[in-house]
Motif scaffolding. Structure first.
Motif, PDB file in Angstrom:
ATOM      1  N   GLN A  78       0.848  -1.185   0.000  1.00  0.00           N
ATOM      2  CA  GLN A  78       0.000   0.000   0.000  1.00  0.00           C
ATOM      3  C   GLN A  78       0.891   1.244   0.000  1.00  0.00           C
ATOM      4  N   GLY A  79       0.939   1.894  -1.140  1.00  0.00           N
ATOM      5  CA  GLY A  79       1.784   3.073  -1.250  1.00  0.00           C
ATOM      6  C   GLY A  79       1.206   4.266  -0.522  1.00  0.00           C
ATOM      7  N   SER A  80       1.945   5.352  -0.542  1.00  0.00           N
ATOM      8  CA  SER A  80       1.515   6.557   0.179  1.00  0.00           C
ATOM      9  C   SER A  80       1.386   7.778  -0.723  1.00  0.00           C
ATOM     10  N   LEU A  81       1.878   7.680  -1.959  1.00  0.00           N
ATOM     11  CA  LEU A  81       1.812   8.832  -2.861  1.00  0.00           C
ATOM     12  C   LEU A  81       0.401   9.008  -3.394  1.00  0.00           C
ATOM     13  N   THR A  82      -0.025  10.243  -3.543  1.00  0.00           N
ATOM     14  CA  THR A  82      -1.311  10.518  -4.172  1.00  0.00           C
ATOM     15  C   THR A  82      -1.068  10.768  -5.648  1.00  0.00           C
ATOM     16  N   THR A  83      -2.021  10.339  -6.472  1.00  0.00           N
ATOM     17  CA  THR A  83      -1.889  10.568  -7.905  1.00  0.00           C
ATOM     18  C   THR A  83      -2.170  12.032  -8.207  1.00  0.00           C
ATOM     19  N   GLU A  84      -1.555  12.509  -9.250  1.00  0.00           N
ATOM     20  CA  GLU A  84      -1.749  13.904  -9.636  1.00  0.00           C
ATOM     21  C   GLU A  84      -3.174  14.108 -10.132  1.00  0.00           C
ATOM     22  N   LYS A  85      -3.851  15.122  -9.619  1.00  0.00           N
ATOM     23  CA  LYS A  85      -5.198  15.469 -10.093  1.00  0.00           C
ATOM     24  C   LYS A  85      -5.040  16.489 -11.212  1.00  0.00           C
ATOM     25  N   ARG A  86      -4.775  15.985 -12.395  1.00  0.00           N
ATOM     26  CA  ARG A  86      -4.440  16.860 -13.519  1.00  0.00           C
ATOM     27  C   ARG A  86      -5.692  17.189 -14.312  1.00  0.00           C
ATOM     28  N   THR A  87      -5.941  18.467 -14.507  1.00  0.00           N
ATOM     29  CA  THR A  87      -7.087  18.879 -15.316  1.00  0.00           C
ATOM     30  C   THR A  87      -6.831  18.600 -16.798  1.00  0.00           C
ATOM     31  N   ASP A  88      -5.541  18.529 -17.184  1.00  0.00           N
ATOM     32  CA  ASP A  88      -5.227  18.263 -18.589  1.00  0.00           C
ATOM     33  C   ASP A  88      -5.153  16.769 -18.886  1.00  0.00           C
ATOM     34  N   ARG A  89      -5.385  15.939 -17.845  1.00  0.00           N
ATOM     35  CA  ARG A  89      -5.384  14.477 -17.988  1.00  0.00           C
ATOM     36  C   ARG A  89      -4.082  13.966 -18.611  1.00  0.00           C
ATOM     37  N   GLN A  90      -2.968  14.631 -18.353  1.00  0.00           N
ATOM     38  CA  GLN A  90      -1.691  14.220 -18.920  1.00  0.00           C
ATOM     39  C   GLN A  90      -1.094  13.066 -18.099  1.00  0.00           C
ATOM     40  N   TYR A  91      -1.518  11.882 -18.434  1.00  0.00           N
ATOM     41  CA  TYR A  91      -1.013  10.680 -17.769  1.00  0.00           C
ATOM     42  C   TYR A  91      -0.359   9.776 -18.812  1.00  0.00           C
ATOM     43  N   GLU A  92       0.663   9.077 -18.377  1.00  0.00           N
ATOM     44  CA  GLU A  92       1.336   8.120 -19.256  1.00  0.00           C
ATOM     45  C   GLU A  92       1.502   6.806 -18.495  1.00  0.00           C
ATOM     46  N   ILE A  93       1.097   5.722 -19.118  1.00  0.00           N
ATOM     47  CA  ILE A  93       1.237   4.381 -18.538  1.00  0.00           C
ATOM     48  C   ILE A  93       2.291   3.613 -19.324  1.00  0.00           C
ATOM     49  N   GLU A  94       3.181   2.954 -18.596  1.00  0.00           N
ATOM     50  CA  GLU A  94       4.201   2.135 -19.255  1.00  0.00           C
ATOM     51  C   GLU A  94       4.319   0.782 -18.555  1.00  0.00           C
ATOM     52  N   PHE A  95       4.236  -0.280 -19.359  1.00  0.00           N
ATOM     53  CA  PHE A  95       4.543  -1.637 -18.888  1.00  0.00           C
ATOM     54  C   PHE A  95       6.003  -1.892 -19.239  1.00  0.00           C
ATOM     55  N   ARG A  96       6.802  -2.180 -18.214  1.00  0.00           N
ATOM     56  CA  ARG A  96       8.224  -2.364 -18.450  1.00  0.00           C
ATOM     57  C   ARG A  96       8.619  -3.795 -18.070  1.00  0.00           C
ATOM     58  N   ASP A  97       8.762  -4.638 -19.095  1.00  0.00           N
ATOM     59  CA  ASP A  97       9.195  -6.032 -18.924  1.00  0.00           C
ATOM     60  C   ASP A  97       8.340  -6.756 -17.864  1.00  0.00           C
ATOM     61  N   VAL A  98       7.020  -6.659 -18.018  1.00  0.00           N
ATOM     62  CA  VAL A  98       6.088  -7.213 -17.031  1.00  0.00           C
ATOM     63  C   VAL A  98       5.782  -8.673 -17.347  1.00  0.00           C
ATOM     64  N   SER A  99       5.927  -9.515 -16.343  1.00  0.00           N
ATOM     65  CA  SER A  99       5.523 -10.918 -16.433  1.00  0.00           C
ATOM     66  C   SER A  99       4.602 -11.229 -15.257  1.00  0.00           C
ATOM     67  N   PHE A 100       3.687 -12.181 -15.463  1.00  0.00           N
ATOM     68  CA  PHE A 100       2.716 -12.487 -14.402  1.00  0.00           C
ATOM     69  C   PHE A 100       2.243 -13.932 -14.495  1.00  0.00           C
ATOM     70  N   ARG A 101       2.116 -14.539 -13.319  1.00  0.00           N
ATOM     71  CA  ARG A 101       1.430 -15.830 -13.198  1.00  0.00           C
ATOM     72  C   ARG A 101       0.509 -15.744 -11.989  1.00  0.00           C
ATOM     73  N   TYR A 102      -0.605 -16.434 -12.070  1.00  0.00           N
ATOM     74  CA  TYR A 102      -1.578 -16.382 -10.984  1.00  0.00           C
ATOM     75  C   TYR A 102      -1.060 -17.132  -9.766  1.00  0.00           C
ATOM     76  N   PRO A 103      -1.430 -16.686  -8.561  1.00  0.00           N
ATOM     77  CA  PRO A 103      -0.960 -17.346  -7.340  1.00  0.00           C
ATOM     78  C   PRO A 103      -1.293 -18.836  -7.333  1.00  0.00           C
ATOM     79  N   GLY A 104      -0.332 -19.621  -6.891  1.00  0.00           N
ATOM     80  CA  GLY A 104      -0.540 -21.062  -6.790  1.00  0.00           C
ATOM     81  C   GLY A 104      -0.247 -21.824  -8.062  1.00  0.00           C
ATOM     82  N   THR A 105       0.185 -21.113  -9.117  1.00  0.00           N
ATOM     83  CA  THR A 105       0.507 -21.787 -10.378  1.00  0.00           C
ATOM     84  C   THR A 105       1.928 -21.412 -10.799  1.00  0.00           C
TER      85      THR A 105
END
Length: 626
Positions: free
Chosen positions: A363-390
Motif C-alpha cells: 500500500q503506497g503513500s503517494l497521491t496521484t496527480e489530479k491533472r485537469t489536462d489528464r496528462q497521464y502516461e502508462i508504461e509496462f516495463r518487462d512485465v511478467s505475471f502468473r496467478y498465485p498457486g501456479t
C-alpha cells in the motif's frame, strides 16, 4: 481437522470461543448483556418458586396460621409474577439482540471480503474456505453462531448452579436431632462429601456420554457440508430464472437433480448419520439420560431419610429435591457446554483461517496527480505475471507505453492474456516480474484507492445491481441528476425515460422491488457504459462487454464509446479485430506475449504477422456468401 482437535487444549478452546465473543460484542454490543440478564432470571425463577412453596408447605404442616399462609401465598404471587414479567421483558430483549446478531453475521464476512486484495477474492482457495465456513454454520450453526448458543447455555448453567447451591446448603447444615441416634451419622461431613462426590461423578459421566453421542454429528460434518451444497444447488434449481428454460426443455430437475440427490444426499435412511442415530449415538445419549436416575435416587434417599429423622419439615423436602436436581442439571450442563466449546473450536479455527487472511499488496503513500489536462502516461516495463498457486506464466515480458488521449486496442485469441493485462493495469494484481509506471513512478508507490480511481472499466461480465437506476450510475446514494441523464444520453440510451417509468428512481430488476424493471442485455450494456462515463475517470476501458453481440453491433458500441471518450485514454479489448480499426494503436496478444504493436494499417500490411492471420480469418468468415 482431526489433527488439530487432538492437539488443542481446553484453554486453547476457551481462547477460540472468547475471540468469537469479542467479534459478536463488536457488532452487537447489547447481545451478551441481554443473554446474561435473561439467563439469570430464567435460572432464578424456579428456585424462588421452590423456596416459597417450601415455606407454604412447612406452614401447612406446622402452625397452619391463616394470616401467615395468606402472606406467604401473596408474596409468592407477587414475587414469581414480577420475576416472570421481568424475565419475559429480558427474553424479548435477548431475542431482539440475537436476531440482530444473525443479521450481522454475513456482514462479518462481507466486511472482510471487501477489505481483501482482489487476488484473494479471485482465488478458489478463498472461495472454498468461505463456502466451508458457511456450510458449517448451516450444519447446526457450527462456528460463530454456535458461540452465542454456548454462551447462553454457559450462563444458564452457571446461574442454575449458583441457585442450586444456595438452596441445598441448608440441606447439609440441617442436623438430625440427637434423640435419633441410629441416624446421627447423617450429620457427618463424610455424608455430604459422598453425595457431592456422587453428584460430580455422575454429572461428569453423563456429560461425557452426551459428548460422545454428539461427537458423531461432528464426525459427520464433512458429509453434511457436501449435502448442504447439494441441497443449495439442486433443491432450488426451479427458482433460478436463468435455468428455467433448460430445466423444462431437458427435464433436468428429474433427470439430473433428483437422480443426483437420491444417490448422493447424506441424509437418506441408509446414510451413516441415520445408522449412527439408531446405533452408538442413540445408545450414548440414552445412557447419559438414564444414569441421572442413579443420582436422583441417591438424592431422594438422603433428603427423605433426614426429613424422617426430623432434620427439617416436609416442605423442605420439595425444596431440596428440586434444588438438588437443578444443581445436578447445572453441573452436567456446564461440563457439556465446555465439551462442546472444545468441539466447536475446530470450526472456529476455519472461521479464523478465513478472517485472518492477510493482504500482501504493498500500500503506497503517494497521491496521484489530479491533472485537469489528464496528462497521464502508462508504461509496462518487462512485465511478467502468473496467478498465485501456479507456475505457468499468463503474461511474459510485456513492454508497452501509451499516452493520455490515445486509443489502445488489445486483441488476440481467447486465453491470450488480454483480461489479465487489464487486471494488472488496474492494479487488481501486481506483476510477478517487471513494473508498471504511471508518469514514470511505479504504481505500487501510489495509494491503492487513489490509483484505482483513475479507471472506469466495463468488464465482460459487468454487474448491475437491484438498486435505482441513478444509484447504479453513481455508485452512491447521492446522484447528480443532470450528470446521470447526460451520461445515459451519451451512452445511446435515448429512450430510457420511456423504459424507466420512475425515472432515475426506477429499480433495476425485481429482486428487491416488485415494480422493478427487467432490462434487456443491450440496455444493460448502455447503463454499464453510462456508469463508466459518470465516474469521469482519466482512463476508460471496455473489456469485451459486447462479446455476445454480432460484429456489427459490437463495432457500433465501440465506435460510440470512442466518440464519447473524448480526451480520455481509452483501452478496448476484443477478439474481433473489425471493432478496433479506429484505434491509434493495436497490441496483439498471443500466448501471453505482445507479438505486434501498431496501427491497423501497419499491422494488416505485415502479411507474416499474427494480426494479418487473424484479420484474414475473420474477414473470410464474415464475407462468406450464403
Amino acid at each position: 481437522m482431526g489433527e488439530r482437535k487432538r492437539k488443542r487444549s481446553f484453554f486453547q478452546a476457551v481462547r477460540l470461543n472468547n475471540r468469537a465473543w469479542g467479534i459478536w460484542q463488536k457488532f452487537c454490543p447489547g447481545l451478551f448483556v441481554s443473554i446474561t440478564g435473561s439467563s439469570m432470571v430464567t435460572a432464578i425463577i424456579p428456585y424462588v418458586s421452590l423456596w416459597m412453596t417450601a415455606r407454604i408447605i412447612n406452614e401447612l404442616a406446622g402452625n397452619k396460621s391463616p394470616q401467615t399462609l395468606a402472606v406467604l401465598v401473596l408474596e409468592q404471587l407477587l414475587v414469581t409474577g414480577g420475576l416472570t414479567l421481568v424475565g419475559g421483558i429480558l427474553k424479548h430483549f435477548k431475542n431482539y439482540q440475537a436476531d440482530s446478531a444473525s443479521c450481522q453475521y454475513n456482514r462479518i464476512f462481507m466486511d472482510k471480503m471487501f477489505s481483501f486484495d482482489y487476488a484473494h477474492m479471485d482465488s478458489q482457495v478463498t472461495y472454498d474456505l468461505y463456502s466451508q465456513v458457511i456450510q458449517n454454520d448451516k450444519w447446526s450453526g457450527l462456528g460463530l453462531h454456535k458461540t452465542i448458543v454456548l454462551f447462553e447455555e454457559l450462563m444458564t448453567a452457571v446461574f442454575r448452579m449458583i441457585g442450586g447451591i444456595s438452596l441445598t446448603v441448608s440441606m447439609f447444615l440441617a442436623r438430625v436431632p440427637g434423640n435419633r441416634e441410629e441416624l446421627v451419622w447423617l450429620n457427618h461431613p463424610l455424608c455430604m462429601g459422598i453425595l457431592l462426590g456422587l453428584m460430580l461423578i455422575i454429572s461428569a459421566v453423563s456429560s461425557v456420554s452426551a459428548s460422545r453421542g454428539q461427537r458423531y454429528w461432528i464426525r459427520y460434518a464433512a458429509e453434511t457440508r457436501f449435502g448442504n451444497r447439494l441441497a443449495d444447488f439442486y433443491v432450488f434449481l426451479n427458482k433460478d430464472m436463468k435455468r428455467a428454460v433448460d430445466l423444462r426443455i431437458y427435464n433436468q430437475q428429474e433427470t439430473v437433480g433428483n437422480v443426483y440427490m437420491e444417490r448422493e444426499y447424506p441424509f437418506l435412511l441408509s446414510s451413516k448419520i441415520v445408522q449412527y442415530a439408531k446405533g452408538p449415538m442413540g445408545a450414548w445419549m440414552a445412557f447419559s439420560q438414564s444414569i441421572s436416575a442413579v443420582l436422583t435416587a441417591a438424592v431422594y434417599f438422603f433428603v427423605c431419610v433426614k426429613a424422617w429423622a426430623g432434620a427439617y419439615g416436609p416442605g423442605s423436602v420439595t425444596q431440596y429435591i428440586g434444588a438438588s436436581s437443578s444443581l445436578f442439571t447445572g453441573i452436567s450442563d456446564l461440563m457439556n457446554v465446555l465439551g462442546r466449546m472444545m468441539e466447536n473450536g475446530n470450526f472456529l479455527e476455519e472461521v479464523y483461517e478465513f478472517l485472518d487472511i492477510s493482504n500482501t499488496m504493498y500500500q503506497g503513500s503517494l497521491t496521484t496527480e489530479k491533472r485537469t489536462d489528464r496528462q497521464y502516461e502508462i508504461e509496462f516495463r518487462d512485465v511478467s505475471f502468473r496467478y498465485p498457486g501456479t507456475e505457468q506464466y499468463v503474461l511474459r515480458h510485456i513492454n508497452m507505453k501509451f499516452l493520455v488521449g490515445s486509443k489502445l486496442a488489445v486483441v488476440g485469441m481467447n486465453g491470450s492474456g488480454k483480461t489479465t493485462f487489464i487486471k494488472l493495469l488496474c492494479r487488481l494484481y501486481d506483476p510477478v516480474e517487471g513494473e508498471i509506471l504511471l508518469n514514470g513512478i511505479d504504481i505500487r508507490k501510489y495509494r491503492y484507492d487513489d490509483y484505482r480511481n483513475l479507471f472506469s472499466v466495463v468488464f465482460q461480465d459487468f454487474q448491475l445491481f437491484s438498486l435505482p437506476l441513478g444509484e447504479n450510475l453513481a455508485g452512491s446514494r447521492q446522484v447528480s441528476l443532470s450528470q446521470a441523464e447526460e451520461c445515459l444520453k451519451k451512452a445511446g440510451f435515448h429512450n430510457w425515460k420511456q423504459v424507466m417509468k420512475e425515472g432515475l428512481q426506477t429499480c433495476l430488476y425485481r429482486d428487491l422491488e416488485e415494480p422493478g424493471v427487467e432490462i434487456s442485455g443491450g440496455e444493460a450494456q448502455k447503463i454499464a457504459i453510462a456508469r463508466a462515463l459518470y465516474k469521469d475517470a482519466p482512463f476508460m476501458i471496455l473489456d469485451e462487454p459486447t462479446a455476445a453481440l454480432d460484429p456489427v453491433a459490437e463495432a457500433e458500441v465501440f465506435q460510440r464509446f470512442h466518440e464519447i471518450a473524448g480526451d480520455r485514454t481509452a483501452v478496448y479489448i476484443s477478439h474481433r479485430l473489425s471493432s478496433c480499426k479506429f484505434c491509434h494503436k493495436i497490441a496483439v496478444f498471443h500466448e501471453g506475449t505482445v507479438v505486434q504493436q501498431g496501427s491497423h494499417e501497419e499491422l494488416v500490411a505485415d502479411t507474416e504477422g499474427m494480426y494479418y492471420r487473424l484479420w484474414s480469418a475473420q474477414a473470410k468468415y464474415y464475407c462468406q456468401k450464403g
